[in-house]
Design an enzyme around this catalytic site. Sequence first.
Site, PDB file in Angstrom:
ATOM      1  N   GLU A  57       6.159  -4.633  11.877  1.00  0.00           N
ATOM      2  CA  GLU A  57       5.992  -5.492  10.579  1.00  0.00           C
ATOM      3  C   GLU A  57       6.956  -6.097   9.664  1.00  0.00           C
ATOM      4  OE1 GLU A  57       4.719  -3.745   6.909  1.00  0.00           O
ATOM      5  OE2 GLU A  57       4.493  -1.680   7.758  1.00  0.00           O
ATOM      6  N   LYS A 192       1.462   8.180   2.773  1.00  0.00           N
ATOM      7  CA  LYS A 192       1.962   8.771   1.623  1.00  0.00           C
ATOM      8  C   LYS A 192       1.040   9.404   0.447  1.00  0.00           C
ATOM      9  CE  LYS A 192       6.213   6.183   1.327  1.00  0.00           C
ATOM     10  NZ  LYS A 192       6.046   5.283   1.983  1.00  0.00           N
TER      11      LYS A 192
END
Length: 333
Positions: A57, A192
């Site tokens: 990405e 996260k």
Amino acid sequence: MEQPHGLHFLDGMNQENIRRSMMEASHHGSKALNKYLDLSAEVAEAMAQGKPVVALESTIISHGMPYPQNVETALKVEAAIRECGAVPATIAIIGGRLKAGLSAEEIEYLGRMGRKVAKASRRDLPVLVARKMDGATTVTTTMIIAAMAGIKVFATGGIGGVHRGAETTMDISADLEELAKTPVMVICAGAKSILDLGLTLEYLETKGVPVIGFGTDELPAFYTRHSGFKVDYRLDTPEELAAAFRAKLEMGLEGGMLVTNPIPEEWSMDPSRINGAIDQALAEADAQGIHGKEVTPFLLARIKDLTGGDSLASNIQLVLNNARLAARTAALL
Ligand code: PSU
Ligand code: MN
């Protein structure tokens, strides 16, 4: 490989000219599968010969890391994939063209532009393309463009998910919807704890997305190997990852597969330190009224500052680790 250019790379050059020359360069030898899509010559050749290709990405370059480490990392990740015998296809939107496979100059350009480049999710594609704009692709749009190009495996750092407090903000990343409908294996280091990991797993279950732990029963939490949440299945080899994904594709089940690969032990961070930084970043985002697509980039930048750059070093290593696993797995598909 050529190193990123120095600070003068874009100085004094007209951006429109740079964009035009980059587009002309990469139109060469590209095989259009979709009228909006350009494969680089290297990616087109690899696809034609059935060689393994790994998608990468570009929001991680523009919005996920600071310059120049973002560009250095993107080039290192590409090199790591090549060392494993696969071809990297970094994905982005340049001048309204969907690109699978970027030149070092294009990566440098996105890295230098940083957060000035549009962060492009699924909803952004129509207008960015029609207006011939640039866009950095998130997990969502990288999956979309990888699927258009026929690429099955994608490596990144972390995915978006259900944000903490989503029960009132409804902030749920489009990445989860894309995993439900687009047939690409996404290899990440978990999520996260800026996200609500429990709600993220519930959402993925509802959407029918398999969550695999690579060599672990526990969902890794990006900077650390532990989250306290179980994954659906533990698989221990690239062969097992490839077999499960092949079965999914051959059954005609729509959607992707999420492979969570724990950060290598020597790079994992002290949980109390990283969680302290995350909590502070979240409180600051709330106090400053940060919302929408700005939330994730704001939190990533603050966490990096609050940990004095240590989180960046860990981030780089976990991406490299995911890229190598992706290359080994792509070779089996
Ligand atoms: N999480 C990270 N690093 C990142 C991102 C997420 O640890 O770079 C980026 C990815 O591109 C991901 C996007 O697809 O943020 C999710 O943004 P949002 O939460 O706005 O959906
Ligand atoms: Mn969001």
